[in-house]
Motif scaffolding. Structure first.
Motif, PDB file in Angstrom:
ATOM      1  N   ALA A  80      46.152  29.725 -21.173  1.00  0.00           N
ATOM      2  CA  ALA A  80      44.866  29.770 -21.860  1.00  0.00           C
ATOM      3  C   ALA A  80      44.183  31.120 -21.665  1.00  0.00           C
ATOM      4  CB  ALA A  80      43.963  28.656 -21.344  1.00  0.00           C
ATOM      5  N   VAL A  81      43.280  31.430 -22.565  1.00  0.00           N
ATOM      6  CA  VAL A  81      42.461  32.631 -22.449  1.00  0.00           C
ATOM      7  C   VAL A  81      41.413  32.376 -21.369  1.00  0.00           C
ATOM      8  CG1 VAL A  81      40.820  34.114 -23.650  1.00  0.00           C
ATOM      9  CG2 VAL A  81      42.814  33.214 -24.864  1.00  0.00           C
ATOM     10  N   VAL A  82      41.254  33.339 -20.481  1.00  0.00           N
ATOM     11  CA  VAL A  82      40.294  33.197 -19.388  1.00  0.00           C
ATOM     12  C   VAL A  82      39.012  33.927 -19.779  1.00  0.00           C
ATOM     13  CG1 VAL A  82      39.850  33.683 -16.953  1.00  0.00           C
ATOM     14  CG2 VAL A  82      42.159  33.092 -17.710  1.00  0.00           C
ATOM     15  N   PRO A  83      37.848  33.262 -19.681  1.00  0.00           N
ATOM     16  CA  PRO A  83      36.592  33.936 -20.003  1.00  0.00           C
ATOM     17  C   PRO A  83      36.390  35.161 -19.106  1.00  0.00           C
ATOM     18  CG  PRO A  83      36.249  31.572 -19.728  1.00  0.00           C
ATOM     19  CD  PRO A  83      37.645  31.878 -19.285  1.00  0.00           C
ATOM     20  N   ILE A  84      35.821  36.210 -19.662  1.00  0.00           N
ATOM     21  CA  ILE A  84      35.593  37.441 -18.911  1.00  0.00           C
ATOM     22  C   ILE A  84      34.713  37.182 -17.690  1.00  0.00           C
ATOM     23  CG2 ILE A  84      33.592  38.204 -20.243  1.00  0.00           C
ATOM     24  CD1 ILE A  84      36.353  40.474 -18.872  1.00  0.00           C
ATOM     25  N   SER A  85      33.801  36.222 -17.789  1.00  0.00           N
ATOM     26  CA  SER A  85      32.930  35.917 -16.652  1.00  0.00           C
ATOM     27  C   SER A  85      33.748  35.406 -15.464  1.00  0.00           C
ATOM     28  CB  SER A  85      31.865  34.900 -17.046  1.00  0.00           C
ATOM     29  OG  SER A  85      32.471  33.718 -17.522  1.00  0.00           O
ATOM     30  N   VAL A  86      34.814  34.667 -15.737  1.00  0.00           N
ATOM     31  CA  VAL A  86      35.674  34.174 -14.664  1.00  0.00           C
ATOM     32  C   VAL A  86      36.448  35.339 -14.040  1.00  0.00           C
ATOM     33  CG1 VAL A  86      37.646  32.685 -14.140  1.00  0.00           C
ATOM     34  CG2 VAL A  86      35.848  31.874 -15.670  1.00  0.00           C
ATOM     35  N   ILE A  87      36.925  36.247 -14.876  1.00  0.00           N
ATOM     36  CA  ILE A  87      37.640  37.426 -14.366  1.00  0.00           C
ATOM     37  C   ILE A  87      36.703  38.272 -13.515  1.00  0.00           C
ATOM     38  CG2 ILE A  87      38.776  39.578 -15.028  1.00  0.00           C
ATOM     39  CD1 ILE A  87      39.779  38.026 -17.542  1.00  0.00           C
ATOM     40  N   MET A  88      35.492  38.479 -14.000  1.00  0.00           N
ATOM     41  CA  MET A  88      34.527  39.283 -13.247  1.00  0.00           C
ATOM     42  C   MET A  88      34.179  38.611 -11.918  1.00  0.00           C
ATOM     43  SD  MET A  88      34.306  41.985 -14.926  1.00  0.00           S
ATOM     44  CE  MET A  88      33.063  42.758 -13.924  1.00  0.00           C
ATOM     45  N   ALA A  89      34.089  37.302 -11.905  1.00  0.00           N
ATOM     46  CA  ALA A  89      33.809  36.583 -10.660  1.00  0.00           C
ATOM     47  C   ALA A  89      34.941  36.783  -9.672  1.00  0.00           C
ATOM     48  CB  ALA A  89      33.603  35.096 -10.942  1.00  0.00           C
ATOM     49  N   ALA A  90      36.172  36.748 -10.161  1.00  0.00           N
ATOM     50  CA  ALA A  90      37.326  36.956  -9.283  1.00  0.00           C
ATOM     51  C   ALA A  90      37.314  38.371  -8.713  1.00  0.00           C
ATOM     52  CB  ALA A  90      38.616  36.678 -10.038  1.00  0.00           C
ATOM     53  N   VAL A  91      36.985  39.349  -9.543  1.00  0.00           N
ATOM     54  CA  VAL A  91      36.917  40.738  -9.080  1.00  0.00           C
ATOM     55  C   VAL A  91      35.838  40.884  -8.015  1.00  0.00           C
ATOM     56  CG1 VAL A  91      36.300  43.097  -9.782  1.00  0.00           C
ATOM     57  CG2 VAL A  91      37.842  41.719 -11.200  1.00  0.00           C
ATOM     58  N   THR A  92      34.677  40.303  -8.261  1.00  0.00           N
ATOM     59  CA  THR A  92      33.577  40.371  -7.299  1.00  0.00           C
ATOM     60  C   THR A  92      33.968  39.716  -5.985  1.00  0.00           C
ATOM     61  OG1 THR A  92      31.964  40.341  -9.085  1.00  0.00           O
ATOM     62  CG2 THR A  92      31.163  39.728  -6.906  1.00  0.00           C
ATOM     63  N   GLU A  93      34.601  38.563  -6.054  1.00  0.00           N
ATOM     64  CA  GLU A  93      35.034  37.869  -4.836  1.00  0.00           C
ATOM     65  C   GLU A  93      36.083  38.707  -4.079  1.00  0.00           C
ATOM     66  OE1 GLU A  93      36.147  33.822  -5.393  1.00  0.00           O
ATOM     67  OE2 GLU A  93      37.081  33.684  -3.431  1.00  0.00           O
ATOM     68  N   TYR A  94      37.010  39.289  -4.812  1.00  0.00           N
ATOM     69  CA  TYR A  94      38.039  40.130  -4.194  1.00  0.00           C
ATOM     70  C   TYR A  94      37.390  41.329  -3.482  1.00  0.00           C
ATOM     71  CZ  TYR A  94      41.916  43.418  -3.786  1.00  0.00           C
ATOM     72  OH  TYR A  94      42.833  44.313  -3.313  1.00  0.00           O
ATOM     73  N   GLN A  95      36.456  41.987  -4.160  1.00  0.00           N
ATOM     74  CA  GLN A  95      35.779  43.133  -3.559  1.00  0.00           C
ATOM     75  C   GLN A  95      34.986  42.719  -2.313  1.00  0.00           C
ATOM     76  OE1 GLN A  95      33.576  44.482  -6.956  1.00  0.00           O
ATOM     77  NE2 GLN A  95      35.169  45.947  -7.573  1.00  0.00           N
ATOM     78  N   HIS A  96      34.351  41.578  -2.403  1.00  0.00           N
ATOM     79  CA  HIS A  96      33.565  41.074  -1.275  1.00  0.00           C
ATOM     80  C   HIS A  96      34.465  40.797  -0.071  1.00  0.00           C
ATOM     81  CE1 HIS A  96      30.347  39.053   0.850  1.00  0.00           C
ATOM     82  NE2 HIS A  96      31.109  37.987   0.994  1.00  0.00           N
ATOM     83  N   ARG A  97      35.612  40.182  -0.325  1.00  0.00           N
ATOM     84  CA  ARG A  97      36.545  39.872   0.783  1.00  0.00           C
ATOM     85  C   ARG A  97      37.137  41.149   1.389  1.00  0.00           C
ATOM     86  NH1 ARG A  97      39.806  34.363  -0.854  1.00  0.00           N
ATOM     87  NH2 ARG A  97      37.936  33.099  -1.099  1.00  0.00           N
ATOM     88  N   ARG A  98      37.412  42.142   0.552  1.00  0.00           N
ATOM     89  CA  ARG A  98      37.967  43.407   1.082  1.00  0.00           C
ATOM     90  C   ARG A  98      36.936  44.141   1.920  1.00  0.00           C
ATOM     91  NH1 ARG A  98      41.352  47.307  -2.322  1.00  0.00           N
ATOM     92  NH2 ARG A  98      41.523  48.131  -0.229  1.00  0.00           N
ATOM     93  N   ALA A  99      35.654  44.021   1.554  1.00  0.00           N
ATOM     94  CA  ALA A  99      34.591  44.713   2.291  1.00  0.00           C
ATOM     95  C   ALA A  99      34.295  44.057   3.620  1.00  0.00           C
ATOM     96  CB  ALA A  99      33.324  44.761   1.440  1.00  0.00           C
ATOM     97  N   SER A 100      34.652  42.793   3.772  1.00  0.00           N
ATOM     98  CA  SER A 100      34.345  42.055   5.010  1.00  0.00           C
ATOM     99  C   SER A 100      35.301  42.392   6.126  1.00  0.00           C
ATOM    100  CB  SER A 100      34.408  40.555   4.748  1.00  0.00           C
ATOM    101  OG  SER A 100      33.438  40.183   3.835  1.00  0.00           O
TER     102      SER A 100
END
Length: 100
Positions: A80-100
């Motif tokens: 399925a096509v993934v909404p951009i908001s879901v992709i952006m949330a994943a990117v934000t979560e990934y960045q947050h985890r890398r910064a921790s």
């Protein structure tokens, strides 16, 4: 509301035709079945809901909208096509985890 207020309302509606107002208040055509939203109740532990609220605030959406996106994404499957908001949330979560 006081009894006088109720009497005033009764007098108003006895003397005025509100057909036009009611016609504007009622949808002309039914909502398509795939656009109907159903309300449901979901119990989550407070710490989980606090995290949902924090993530939603970071993204500028309501917690219910974020939960709906997560459910839709989980049900969508791999093709399925993934909404951009879901992709952006994943990117934000990934960045947050890398910064921790």
């Amino acid at each position: 509301m006081t009894r006088d207020g109720i009497d005033d309302l009764a007098d108003y509606y006895d003397e005025h035709d509100t057909t036009a107002e009611l016609g504007r208040a009622v949808p002309r055509e039914p909502t398509p079945a795939d656009e109907v939203m159903i309300v449901t109740s979901l119990r989550l532990p407070k710490p989980v809901m606090d995290q949902v609220r924090a993530r939603a605030q970071e993204r500028g959406v309501k917690p219910t909208a974020l939960i709906r996106e997560w459910v839709e994404a989980a049900l969508a499957g791999q093709d399925a096509v993934v909404p951009i908001s879901v992709i952006m949330a994943a990117v934000t979560e990934y960045q947050h985890r890398r910064a921790s």
